[in-house]
Enzyme design. Structure first.
Site, PDB file in Angstrom:
ATOM      1  N   THR A  83       0.805  -1.134  -0.034  1.00 51.19           N
ATOM      2  CA  THR A  83       0.131  -0.176  -0.038  1.00 51.19           C
ATOM      3  C   THR A  83       0.647   1.247   0.056  1.00 51.19           C
ATOM      4  OG1 THR A  83      -0.096   0.198   2.579  1.00 51.19           O
ATOM      5  CG2 THR A  83      -1.784  -1.221   1.141  1.00 51.19           C
ATOM      6  N   GLU A 126      -5.801  -4.139  -0.099  1.00 48.38           N
ATOM      7  CA  GLU A 126      -6.094  -4.935   0.838  1.00 48.38           C
ATOM      8  C   GLU A 126      -7.228  -5.959   0.500  1.00 48.38           C
ATOM      9  OE1 GLU A 126      -5.589  -2.178   1.660  1.00 48.38           O
ATOM     10  OE2 GLU A 126      -4.409  -1.601   3.252  1.00 48.38           O
ATOM     11  N   LYS A 143     -15.902  14.267  14.620  1.00 44.83           N
ATOM     12  CA  LYS A 143     -17.055  13.944  15.439  1.00 44.83           C
ATOM     13  C   LYS A 143     -17.393  14.801  16.361  1.00 44.83           C
ATOM     14  CE  LYS A 143     -14.943   9.348  14.641  1.00 44.83           C
ATOM     15  NZ  LYS A 143     -14.348   8.200  15.065  1.00 44.83           N
ATOM     16  N   TRP A 145     -21.333  12.561  13.575  1.00 47.26           N
ATOM     17  CA  TRP A 145     -20.323  12.439  12.515  1.00 47.26           C
ATOM     18  C   TRP A 145     -20.634  13.684  11.609  1.00 47.26           C
ATOM     19  CZ3 TRP A 145     -18.042   7.145  11.362  1.00 47.26           C
ATOM     20  CH2 TRP A 145     -17.654   6.468  12.556  1.00 47.26           C
TER      21      TRP A 145
END
Lengths: 542, 542
Positions: free
Chosen positions: A186, A331, A439, A444
């Site tokens: 990655t 992934e 947050k 959120w």
């Protein structure tokens, strides 16, 4: 009681065997580094992949030894895909766009034993070879007569001389389908790069799933152009799915400009192309400038980063090409969702269909998804609630190579780092990155939503929303703004601009005007750097 | 080195979980035994499959215990597909068309513990229940109020009462994906019936492969009508592939007549239908008589027996429906080949395309094929050489249940019992059954080819070619002929009729006129019986 079916390991070598036997004359067309067009068939790929396997045996490579590539999309890279994995070694596709120091770090971490590279990357390899201690053999992916006389790389051999000396006869070994087949690191915006280590089983199941009509829909009637690089999560699995179905493959090599890509599509009668938004932007620009039209392209899958709605509309309305929005991760091998319609959508108006198409799409069978709140409690699929997106399935990692980054799974689920909604029909839409979401008072706030409103103001060139610590609300959003040259807008103007466009508590508490917002190598905003720059900032009421 | 991907068993329960979560409102429409139309959704299937699992747990059934069905294609049968296999039991689909004595033999051989049956088959179950010693529970697949008061079957319970008493909450167990999931007995023209015992793994891989664009091409935009019975090799895997893709399912129940099938297709907007030639013959007859047209049907897959060319042409030319010729076997789950075109065929004329479409098709990825001669030597894929067809792959049996019929594999390959050619593009065409081919002087003569020529003679109603022992050539063909009423043809006329139509050595040595050729229950010629009838026959020169 066990079933009484034939026990057969799912191995990548079976793909190229199948393509050779059933689609031996289907073409593989590549634009080479030299600029010319090379064409041959699956029969040739298969024979040369077997030469690669013999060459690796000749180097006395062990099972699971890593063989690295630093290469564009092309036929030799394809041969390595099958020759390396098929013979039981691990194909490690290095990303040539990384900083050379990072390439060195990754090659050493992976303990690569062989490095095969396109001539475009000779300067990189000349600069780094002495620091790649585990690499014993360097192979330049060129004809024997193109090998530079004094590259400075000890023992450098041309790919053609290397495999030309080998027999095209080879019996692919059989082994546990859970064995490692390939690996991909990655980009690693924080900490060291981490590698996903794919298995033959995960690759094969992904190839089946990826070829389904609700994913990339690949058949022997397709001509496929993977513009997405083969060093980027195995080009979304296209080389495997293509061999599985006998689709004609067209590789662009290093020429990713609009003109070159458009010409390939037309000359080779490409029906399906896959790539990231920037490539398509260049191509559409070239087409608009020249008043050009597609004659064979039917659909294109766009992923890697969110596709601008205007691009989906342009492909669809102006050029009659179906756009499949897709989402995945290194992934995840990488396919997670593809945005294909359902039966119930077929009668919708074009505008209503477009609303569906703008989402990242439905999970393909084999990928389970859920969204959770801060406490890990699962949230409803109502298209409104958003939370951390977690995934599970046989082509999703359980951990990173060498245990880097610790144990990533949470109760068996992989946290994607994205924040998303999922609607009642299962269509997922990414609203933010987990690390960027604000947050505030237990709720959120999507930083992307806040940015999109600011970006709609005529004086704003770029906007980045980040959360700032607040004694009462935990965090409150502020927006960092770069003004367009010559344009003016005040803090209060911009705050007022949010009125009626979002809930009051989602309006940023403050505006910070900056000269520039830090960008990474791929053009993404680096909010972590922005946070460092604003370390001394204090909220108005904090 | 193993890959680092999530370890996840491939289990049938994951299909219905996925369909519930991602396609909860997609419809399942069934014509019931009662004649009315029942409709509900995957969400309902999933909940009721869990009730089935709880009901089986309530009966204290062990892992891998067999649960039999004697049922049409319908929603309750679908619930059993997922509830039985998902909970770790083995679904045994009995063929109600068999002789009751054979059903008894098979139920005892399988050691079925539960038998669920549609009310159409109540008379069969009433006749056989006392001889099915292992069956402890009989379930009538009907509403509670439809249960006959005095069926004579001890403890008979209605399906709705049985599962209605159960909770819809159930956690599907996880276990080895190689565990048995379902079983199906072959019709067994010789010896006792033998069963293929499928595994969860083989079923799942087959579901992926079967849904590919080059196989049945199934997506969430399809409405699928499986006319092929669910008691016949799992309806070619359609229930599994449908759940995997979220396709709407339409079940015909017992009404297979042309009118009923046509109405279902039109009323439910079916896009894809699958069945054997006889069903389509009835439907086309109904349509021709009424001057009817399809408004939504796009493609149909035809298998089970060779499809008459006229039917393929009629679907294609008269109704605009693509016909996919397919070939498979109970021992192959069943898909082996599907006749879809390649890139290279797209520019062919309709007549040339039709030539390709008449073959049984290309092997789908996962099925390896070869043709061999008498010595087991592999023959070329030239479209001319024909030999015994052998297959290999993860959804092909390794042996029959309980070892019946000994070890069927030859060097790891399953002999299909068919004789076939394979052309350079991989298209397979069945030319004969292995037991019917005539072996003359080291060469093979296709009995079907010999018959087809005789059938072209205006005086011939039916013709069967069989081999007769010959001292010099091992075998020589003769042809048994039934004349059309009132028509005349002599032995010599008919032998002469072969001139120029085939190689001299392939012309039959003799003609035997008979009143009838023995036919089996499904209308196939029983050449073994014909051989018995002609036991005293001597060849002219033998």
């Amino acid at each position: 009681m066990l079933g009484l079916m034939q026990s057969q390991q799912l191995l990548i070598s079976s793909l190229i065997d199948f393509a050779e036997r059933h689609h031996g004359d289907a073409e593989i067309v590549s634009r080479r580094v030299e600029g010319d067009i090379h064409r041959y068939t699956y029969k040739d790929v298969a024979a040369r992949a077997r030469r690669v396997a013999n060459a690796l045996d000749g180097l006395k490579l062990g099972f699971s030894d890593r063989v690295a590539t630093l290469a564009w999309n092309g036929y030799r890279h394809l041969e390595l895909y099958f020759g390396v994995s098929g013979s039981g070694r691990v194909l490690h596709t290095l990303n040539p766009r990384l900083h050379p120091d990072q390439i060195v770090w990754i090659a050493n971490h992976a303990e690569d034993t062989v490095l095969c590279f396109d001539m475009s990357f000779l300067p990189i390899v000349q600069a780094i070879h002495s620091r790649c201690g585990t690499v014993k053999t360097f192979v330049a992916m060129c004809d024997a007569d193109k090998l530079p006389a004094d590259s400075g790389i000890p023992g450098l051999v041309s790919y053609e001389a290397w495999i030309g000396a080998q027999s095209a006869t080879y019996k692919w070994p059989s082994f546990d389908e859970n064995s490692a087949s390939s690996m991909c690191y990655t980009s690693g915006t924080t900490g060291n790069p981490k590698a996903a280590l794919y298995s033959h089983r995960s690759t094969m199941l992904h190839a089946w799933a990826g070829a389904l009509p609700d994913a990339l829909c690949m058949s022997a009637r397709d001509t496929v152009l993977p513009v997405v690089p083969m060093f980027h999560v195995n080009a979304w699995g296209l080389p495997y799915s293509a061999a599985m179905t006998g689709a004609k493959l067209v590789f662009p090599g290093p020429a990713m400009d609009g003109k070159s890509i458009f010409e390939l599509i037309e000359n080779e009668k490409v029906s399906f192309a896959a790539g990231v938004p920037t490539v398509w932007q260049m191509m559409l620009g070239h087409m608009q400038a020249g008043g050009l039209r597609f004659s064979t392209l039917k659909r294109t899958v766009i992923g890697g980063s969110a596709c601008p709605p205007a691009m989906i509309t342009s492909f669809n309305d102006d050029y009659g090409v179906e756009v499949l929005h897709a989402w995945g991760m290194t992934e995840m091998s990488p396919l997670g969702t593809v945005c294909t319609l359902k039966n119930k959508h077929l009668a919708l108006s074009p505008a209503e269909k477009m609303k569906v198409r703008l989402k990242q799409g439905r999970g393909i069978f084999g990928v389970e998804m859920k969204i959770v709140d801060d406490e890990g409690k699962e949230l409803p699929w109502d298209g409104k609630a958003y939370g951390d997106l977690l995934v599970k399935g046989p082509w999703i990692i359980s951990e990173y190579y060498k245990g880097e980054g610790g144990a990533p799974l949470v109760d068996g689920w992989f946290p994607t780092g994205d924040v998303a909604t999922i609607d009642p029909d299962g269509y997922m839409q990414i609203t933010d990155r987990s690390k960027d979401v604000i947050k505030s008072g237990g709720e959120w706030i999507s930083s992307i939503d806040v940015e999109n409103i600011a970006m709609a103001h005529p004086a704003v060139a770029m906007a980045a929303c980040i959360g700032m610590k607040h004694p009462k609300w935990d965090e409150r959003p502020i927006i960092a703004v770069v003004k367009k040259p010559g344009a003016e807008v005040t803090r209060d103007d911009l705050i007022k601009f949010y009125d009626g466009k979002t809930a009051k508590w989602q309006i940023p508490d403050d505006v910070v005007f900056v000269d520039a917002i830090p960008l990474g190598g791929t053009g993404k905003m680096q909010k972590s750097k922005l946070r460092e720059q604003l370390a001394d900032y204090k909220l108005p009421d904090a």
